[in-house]
Design an enzyme around this catalytic site. Structure first.
Site, PDB file in Angstrom:
ATOM      1  N   LYS A 147      31.846  49.865  52.106  1.00  0.00           N
ATOM      2  CA  LYS A 147      32.742  48.839  52.652  1.00  0.00           C
ATOM      3  C   LYS A 147      32.292  48.445  54.052  1.00  0.00           C
ATOM      4  O   LYS A 147      32.205  47.275  54.396  1.00  0.00           O
ATOM      5  CB  LYS A 147      34.179  49.357  52.671  1.00  0.00           C
ATOM      6  CG  LYS A 147      34.843  49.399  51.328  1.00  0.00           C
ATOM      7  CD  LYS A 147      35.292  48.033  50.856  1.00  0.00           C
ATOM      8  CE  LYS A 147      34.728  47.446  49.625  1.00  0.00           C
ATOM      9  NZ  LYS A 147      33.932  48.031  48.655  1.00  0.00           N
ATOM     10  N   GLU A 174      32.039  55.358  49.322  1.00  0.00           N
ATOM     11  CA  GLU A 174      32.693  54.054  49.189  1.00  0.00           C
ATOM     12  C   GLU A 174      33.112  53.528  50.557  1.00  0.00           C
ATOM     13  O   GLU A 174      32.957  52.340  50.835  1.00  0.00           O
ATOM     14  CB  GLU A 174      33.893  54.165  48.242  1.00  0.00           C
ATOM     15  CG  GLU A 174      34.728  52.920  48.130  1.00  0.00           C
ATOM     16  CD  GLU A 174      33.957  51.660  47.729  1.00  0.00           C
ATOM     17  OE1 GLU A 174      32.819  51.775  47.224  1.00  0.00           O
ATOM     18  OE2 GLU A 174      34.488  50.561  47.954  1.00  0.00           O
ATOM     19  N   TRP A 216      45.199  33.674  33.680  1.00  0.00           N
ATOM     20  CA  TRP A 216      44.306  34.819  33.909  1.00  0.00           C
ATOM     21  C   TRP A 216      44.656  35.771  32.769  1.00  0.00           C
ATOM     22  O   TRP A 216      45.656  36.470  32.820  1.00  0.00           O
ATOM     23  CB  TRP A 216      44.592  35.415  35.276  1.00  0.00           C
ATOM     24  CG  TRP A 216      43.890  36.708  35.545  1.00  0.00           C
ATOM     25  CD1 TRP A 216      44.357  37.968  35.295  1.00  0.00           C
ATOM     26  CD2 TRP A 216      42.592  36.891  36.123  1.00  0.00           C
ATOM     27  NE1 TRP A 216      43.441  38.914  35.662  1.00  0.00           N
ATOM     28  CE2 TRP A 216      42.349  38.290  36.175  1.00  0.00           C
ATOM     29  CE3 TRP A 216      41.624  36.042  36.584  1.00  0.00           C
ATOM     30  CZ2 TRP A 216      41.168  38.832  36.683  1.00  0.00           C
ATOM     31  CZ3 TRP A 216      40.454  36.582  37.106  1.00  0.00           C
ATOM     32  CH2 TRP A 216      40.230  37.943  37.141  1.00  0.00           C
ATOM     33  N   ARG A 232      42.925  31.505  42.776  1.00  0.00           N
ATOM     34  CA  ARG A 232      43.367  32.768  42.146  1.00  0.00           C
ATOM     35  C   ARG A 232      42.491  33.126  40.969  1.00  0.00           C
ATOM     36  O   ARG A 232      42.617  34.192  40.401  1.00  0.00           O
ATOM     37  CB  ARG A 232      44.816  32.605  41.664  1.00  0.00           C
ATOM     38  CG  ARG A 232      45.801  32.286  42.752  1.00  0.00           C
ATOM     39  CD  ARG A 232      47.096  31.780  42.125  1.00  0.00           C
ATOM     40  NE  ARG A 232      47.788  32.849  41.440  1.00  0.00           N
ATOM     41  CZ  ARG A 232      48.918  33.408  41.894  1.00  0.00           C
ATOM     42  NH1 ARG A 232      49.434  32.984  43.017  1.00  0.00           N
ATOM     43  NH2 ARG A 232      49.511  34.362  41.236  1.00  0.00           N
ATOM     44  N   ASN A 266      54.148  34.004  33.902  1.00  0.00           N
ATOM     45  CA  ASN A 266      53.218  34.875  34.618  1.00  0.00           C
ATOM     46  C   ASN A 266      53.847  36.257  34.614  1.00  0.00           C
ATOM     47  O   ASN A 266      55.012  36.412  34.957  1.00  0.00           O
ATOM     48  CB  ASN A 266      53.033  34.381  36.057  1.00  0.00           C
ATOM     49  CG  ASN A 266      51.978  35.190  36.795  1.00  0.00           C
ATOM     50  OD1 ASN A 266      51.217  35.938  36.184  1.00  0.00           O
ATOM     51  ND2 ASN A 266      51.946  35.067  38.106  1.00  0.00           N
ATOM     52  N   GLY A 267      53.098  37.277  34.173  1.00  0.00           N
ATOM     53  CA  GLY A 267      53.640  38.634  34.111  1.00  0.00           C
ATOM     54  C   GLY A 267      53.231  39.280  32.793  1.00  0.00           C
ATOM     55  O   GLY A 267      52.374  38.778  32.075  1.00  0.00           O
ATOM     56  N   GLU A 269      28.923  46.455  53.938  1.00  0.00           N
ATOM     57  CA  GLU A 269      28.855  45.114  53.326  1.00  0.00           C
ATOM     58  C   GLU A 269      29.664  44.067  54.073  1.00  0.00           C
ATOM     59  O   GLU A 269      29.401  42.884  53.933  1.00  0.00           O
ATOM     60  CB  GLU A 269      29.238  45.155  51.847  1.00  0.00           C
ATOM     61  CG  GLU A 269      30.664  45.491  51.525  1.00  0.00           C
ATOM     62  CD  GLU A 269      30.936  45.407  50.018  1.00  0.00           C
ATOM     63  OE1 GLU A 269      30.381  44.544  49.328  1.00  0.00           O
ATOM     64  OE2 GLU A 269      31.713  46.244  49.523  1.00  0.00           O
ATOM     65  N   LYS A 303      30.010  37.998  44.469  1.00  0.00           N
ATOM     66  CA  LYS A 303      31.126  38.767  43.918  1.00  0.00           C
ATOM     67  C   LYS A 303      30.717  39.417  42.596  1.00  0.00           C
ATOM     68  O   LYS A 303      31.097  40.526  42.305  1.00  0.00           O
ATOM     69  CB  LYS A 303      32.342  37.876  43.688  1.00  0.00           C
ATOM     70  CG  LYS A 303      33.576  38.607  43.149  1.00  0.00           C
ATOM     71  CD  LYS A 303      34.022  39.712  44.087  1.00  0.00           C
ATOM     72  CE  LYS A 303      35.160  40.531  43.540  1.00  0.00           C
ATOM     73  NZ  LYS A 303      35.391  41.756  44.366  1.00  0.00           N
ATOM     74  N   HIS A 323      20.296  69.457  56.631  1.00  0.00           N
ATOM     75  CA  HIS A 323      18.994  69.320  55.977  1.00  0.00           C
ATOM     76  C   HIS A 323      18.320  68.009  56.341  1.00  0.00           C
ATOM     77  O   HIS A 323      17.582  67.441  55.543  1.00  0.00           O
ATOM     78  CB  HIS A 323      19.186  69.430  54.453  1.00  0.00           C
ATOM     79  CG  HIS A 323      19.797  70.718  54.041  1.00  0.00           C
ATOM     80  ND1 HIS A 323      19.142  71.928  54.079  1.00  0.00           N
ATOM     81  CD2 HIS A 323      21.064  71.002  53.624  1.00  0.00           C
ATOM     82  CE1 HIS A 323      19.942  72.891  53.698  1.00  0.00           C
ATOM     83  NE2 HIS A 323      21.118  72.370  53.407  1.00  0.00           N
ATOM     84  N   CYS A 358      48.666  34.789  36.831  1.00  0.00           N
ATOM     85  CA  CYS A 358      48.411  33.387  36.452  1.00  0.00           C
ATOM     86  C   CYS A 358      49.038  32.473  37.515  1.00  0.00           C
ATOM     87  O   CYS A 358      49.748  32.916  38.395  1.00  0.00           O
ATOM     88  CB  CYS A 358      49.054  33.108  35.108  1.00  0.00           C
ATOM     89  SG  CYS A 358      48.526  34.276  33.851  1.00  0.00           S
TER      90      CYS A 358
HETATM   91  C1  AGP Z   1      31.711  46.204  46.146  1.00  0.00           C
HETATM   92  O1  AGP Z   1      32.526  45.895  47.282  1.00  0.00           O
HETATM   93  C2  AGP Z   1      30.695  45.126  45.875  1.00  0.00           C
HETATM   94  N1  AGP Z   1      31.337  43.872  45.682  1.00  0.00           N
HETATM   95  C3  AGP Z   1      29.728  45.531  44.764  1.00  0.00           C
HETATM   96  O2  AGP Z   1      29.178  46.789  45.089  1.00  0.00           O
HETATM   97  C4  AGP Z   1      30.346  45.643  43.351  1.00  0.00           C
HETATM   98  O3  AGP Z   1      31.172  46.778  43.283  1.00  0.00           O
HETATM   99  C5  AGP Z   1      29.208  45.791  42.341  1.00  0.00           C
HETATM  100  O4  AGP Z   1      28.423  44.614  42.389  1.00  0.00           O
HETATM  101  C6  AGP Z   1      29.695  46.014  40.911  1.00  0.00           C
HETATM  102  O5  AGP Z   1      30.458  44.921  40.501  1.00  0.00           O
HETATM  103  P1  AGP Z   1      31.302  45.079  39.139  1.00  0.00           P
HETATM  104  O6  AGP Z   1      32.327  46.132  39.382  1.00  0.00           O
HETATM  105  O7  AGP Z   1      31.898  43.719  38.917  1.00  0.00           O
HETATM  106  O8  AGP Z   1      30.351  45.474  38.065  1.00  0.00           O
END
Ligand code: AGP
Length: 591
Positions: free
Chosen positions: A468, A464, A71, A27, A97-98, A471, A586, A487, A2
Site C-alpha cells: 500500500k 500488504e 453491478w 460506481r 439495489n441490495g 503503490e 486497476k 540475515h 447498483c
Molecule cells: C493492489 O492494491 C493492487 N491494485 C494490485 O496489487 C492488485 O491487487 C493485483 O493487480 C491483483 O488484482 P486482482 O485482485 O484484481 O487480481
C-alpha cells in the site's frame, strides 16, 4: 452496489434518468435500463455495457420513470437480468439495489401461484409480490411487499396507471432531490446535483411516495418529516461521498463491506458448501499483488485451523513450474477476475488436475467462468487502484472457508464466529483513530525508505502494508519477517529508514518486542501497530497505532485497515495522486 434513479416532474423522464445514471457511472456496472410511464403503459429499454456506448436514447414521452445501472450480484450480467424488472402484467416496474436473502423461497412461492419469471435476479420477486398486493394503492402494495422481504433494499416502483413513484430503503442508500416542481430519487447524490442541491436523506424503514410536485414520507405506517438539506458539494466531490479520494471513501466503506460479505455467507451457520474440497490433500493459492497477500493470510488460517498444507504461488511464477495437482484444491483470489497472470495460472492448474475455486469480487468476470467453483466477495465496485475494501472482503471469505475446512463443530467455532460478527465494529474502532494515524503519517512522509516487519500472521500484514505504501506514496517500502532482519536487512536500518512493526497478541509478541529493541539499537524510528490494551510496547517505540484488541487471527483485518490509512495519509502528505498511481492499472489484463 447498483445505481438507481427515478424522476417525476415536468421534463422528459428518460432524458433526466439517463443523465442521472451517467452521473453514477463511477460506481462501475455491467448493464443498465430505463422505464417510463407512457399513456398508461410501461415502456422500457435494457442494455449491456456502459450508457455512454450509444449516442442518444429515447424510451418514450412521459414525465415519470425509473432507471438502474447494475453491478451484478445474483444472475449473470445480461439484458434479461438488467433492471427495471416488471410483473406478469407489465404494469409494474421495479429497480432495486441490495440483496434479497429470501428471494429463492419467495420465487418458488410465487411460481406455485402461477407467476412466470424471466430473469435470474432476486429483484424480480419484488415486482411479482407487488402485483399480488396491488389493489389500486401502490404505496400499500409496496408496504405489504417489503414486509415479506429479508435482506437489504433500496427500491423504486412505478405503476402504468398513475404518475407516481413509490420508494423504500433498508440497509441500502436512497436520497431524494427536491427541485422546483420536480423530484429525483437516487442511490447517490451525484445523480441529483444537475437538477437540485436540496436533498432529503431517507432512513432505514422509510417509505416514500413521489407525486407531481409533492412527496410524502412514511415510517412504520405513519407520515413523518425529514429535513431538507442543501448539498455544498460539486459533482466530483459527491462521487467520492465527500471524501477527497475514492481510496479513503472505500476504506471507510469496509465496515459495510464486512457486513455485506458476512450477510452472504454467515447466518447461524457458515453457508458455504465446501464439497469442492472433499478429499484434497493440499491447497495451492494463486494470485497477484494484494490478492497474493490475502492468499498468504489464507495459508496461515487454513494451516492453523484446518491442518491442511498450503502453498502460495505468485500467479506470474506458477506458470514456470507445474507440480502435479491431482489432489490439490487450487484457490485463485482475484478482485477483478480479469488479471491475466491469475487467469493463465488457473488454466494451467486445471490442466494439472486441480480442482479450482475462485474468490472474486466482480460477478461474471473471466475467472468465474474458468473456475469449477466461485465464492464472491461483496465489496461492490472498487474504483481506487489500491485494493483496500476488496482485500478485507477477501479475508472475510477466507476466514469462513478456513473455519468450514477446520471441521470444527458450531460450538467449537462459536467464539471465532462471534469475533467475525463484531468485525465491522472493530474496524470502526480503527477508523475512529484516523487522526492519530494521519499525524504519524505526516511524520513519515519525507522518508524515502521504510521497512515493515512482523512474525506469523504479521508477515503478510507487513507485506500488504508495504505494498500500500509503495503503490500510492512511491516510498520504497519493504517487508520482512522480523526474524530475517539479522540475515541482511539490518544493513538498511538507520535514522533514514523507519520501521513499521505489526505486533499480534500471540506467541510472537515477546520476540517481536526483542526485535524492536534490536531495531531501535540501529537508530531507526519505530511505529508499532498493536492492541489498545498493550501497555508494554510504548516503552520501546516512537509511535503507536492502536487498534481494538482481537484474536491474533483477526489482526489481519484490524492492522491492515490501520496500515491502509497510514499509507493513504502518507501519500496525501506527499501530494501524491492516490486514486490513480503512476504506472499502475486497476486490473492488469496483460501478462
Ligand atoms: C493492489 O492494491 C493492487 N491494485 C494490485 O496489487 C492488485 O491487487 C493485483 O493487480 C491483483 O488484482 P486482482 O485482485 O484484481 O487480481
Amino acid at each position: 452496489m447498483c445505481g438507481i434513479a427515478g424522476y417525476i416532474g415536468f421534463r422528459r423522464a428518460d432524458e433526466v434518468i439517463i443523465s442521472a445514471l451517467k452521473r453514477l457511472e463511477y460506481r462501475g456496472y455491467d448493464s443498465w435500463g430505463v422505464a417510463v410511464r407512457h399513456e398508461n403503459e410501461i415502456r422500457l429499454i435494457k442494455r449491456m455495457g456502459a450508457i455512454g456506448d450509444e449516442k442518444t436514447y429515447s424510451v418514450a414521452e412521459g414525465n415519470a420513470g425509473i432507471g438502474h445501472t447494475r453491478w451484478a450480484t445474483h444472475g449473470k450480467p445480461s439484458e434479461i437480468n438488467a433492471h427495471p424488472h416488471t410483473d406478469c402484467s407489465g404494469k409494474i416496474a421495479v429497480v432495486h439495489n441490495g440483496i434479497i436473502s429470501n428471494f429463492q423461497s419467495l420465487k418458488e412461492e410465487l411460481e406455485s401461484r402461477g407467476h412466470v419469471f424471466s430473469s435470474e435476479t432476486d429483484t424480480e420477486v419484488i415486482s411479482h409480490l407487488i402485483e399480488e398486493f396491488y389493489k389500486g394503492d401502490l404505496r400499500e402494495a409496496v408496504e405489504k411487499t417489503i414486509g415479506r422481504l429479508k435482506g437489504s433494499y433500496a427500491l423504486v416502483v412505478m405503476h402504468a396507471e398513475k404518475d407516481e413513484l413509490v420508494a423504500a430503503r433498508y440497509k441500502s442508500p436512497l436520497v431524494l432531490g427536491v427541485g422546483d416542481d420536480e423530484l429525483i430519487i437516487a442511490s447517490d447524490v451525484p445523480a441529483i446535483l444537475d437538477y437540485t442541491s436540496r436533498v432529503v436523506y431517507l432512513e432505514d424503514g422509510d417509505l416514500l411516495v413521489l407525486m407531481k410536485g409533492d412527496f410524502e414520507i412514511f415510517s412504520d405506517g405513519r407520515k413523518v418529516n425529514r429535513k431538507v438539506e442543501t448539498i455544498p458539494w460539486s459533482i466530483e466531490d459527491a462521487e467520492k461521498g465527500g471524501y477527497e479520494h475514492f481510496m479513503l471513501k472505500e476504506i471507510h466503506e469496509i465496515p459495510r463491506v464486512i457486513e455485506d460479505t458476512l450477510f452472504e455467507y454467515l447466518s447461524d451457520d457458515i453457508e458455504i458448501d465446501i464439497s469442492f474440497a472433499a478429499g484434497v490433500s493440499e491447497v495451492t493459492f494463486i494470485a497477484c499483488g494484494t490478492s497474493y497477500h490475502a492468499s498468504l493470510i489464507g495459508k496461515h488460517l487454513i494451516e492453523k485451523l484446518a491442518g491442511i498444507p498450503v502453498r502460495v504461488e505468485f500467479a506470474s511464477e506458477f506458470i514456470y513450474h507445474q507440480p502435479p495437482m491431482h489432489r490439490t484444491l487450487a484457490i485463485a483470489i482475484t478482485q477483478s477476475g480479469e488479471t491475466a497472470d491469475t487467469l493463465e495460472a488457473m488454466r494451467i492448474a486445471k490442466k494439472l488436475g486441480a480442482r479450482t475455486l475462485a474468490i472474486v469480487n466482480v460477478l461474471g468476470s473471466t475467472a468465474t467462468r474458468i473456475a469449477d467453483h466461485v465464492l464472491y466477495t461483496r465489496a461492490g465496485p472498487e474504483i481506487s487502484v489500491a485494493a483496500t475494501k476488496s482485500f478485507i472482503a477477501q479475508l472475510i471469505v477466507l476466514y469462513l472457508v478456513a473455519l468450514k475446512l477446520s471441521g470444527m463443530t458450531k460450538s467449537e467455532m462459536e467464539g471465532l464466529l462471534d469475533e467475525l460478527r463484531i468485525m465491522p465494529e472493530l474496524v470502526k474502532g480503527v477508523l475512529e483513530h484516523e487522526d492519530e494515524i494521519r499525524a504519524i503519517a505526516e511524520k513519515l512522509s519525507d522518508y524515502g525508505n521504510m521497512m515493515y516487519i512482523g512474525r506469523g500472521i504479521g508477515v503478510p500484514i507487513a507485506m500488504e502494508g508495504a505494498l500500500k505504501m509503495k503503490e500510492i506514496s512511491y516510498i520504497h517500502a519493504e517487508a520482512y519477517p522480523a526474524g530475517e532482519l539479522k540475515h541482511g536487512p539490518f544493513a538498511l536500518l538507520g535514522e533514514r529508514t523507519p520501521v513499521i512493526a505489526s505486533l499480534t497478541p500471540d506467541e510472537t509478541y515477546e520476540i517481536m518486542l526483542g526485535n524492536i529493541k534490536e531495531v531501535k539499537a540501529r537508530e531507526s524510528i519505530v511505529v508499532a501497530v498493536t492492541g489498545h490494551d498493550d501497555a508494554e510496547v510504548e516503552k520501546y517505540v516512537d509511535h503507536v497505532i492502536r487498534v481494538p484488541r482481537t484474536d491474533a487471527l483477526f489482526t489481519a483485518v484490524t492492522h491492515s485497515v490501520a496500515l491502509q490509512l497510514l499509507a493513504y495519509h502518507t501519500a496525501k502528505a506527499r501530494g501524491c495522486e492516490i486514486d490513480k498511481p503512476r504506472n499502475l492499472a486497476k486490473s492488469v489484463t496483460v501478462e
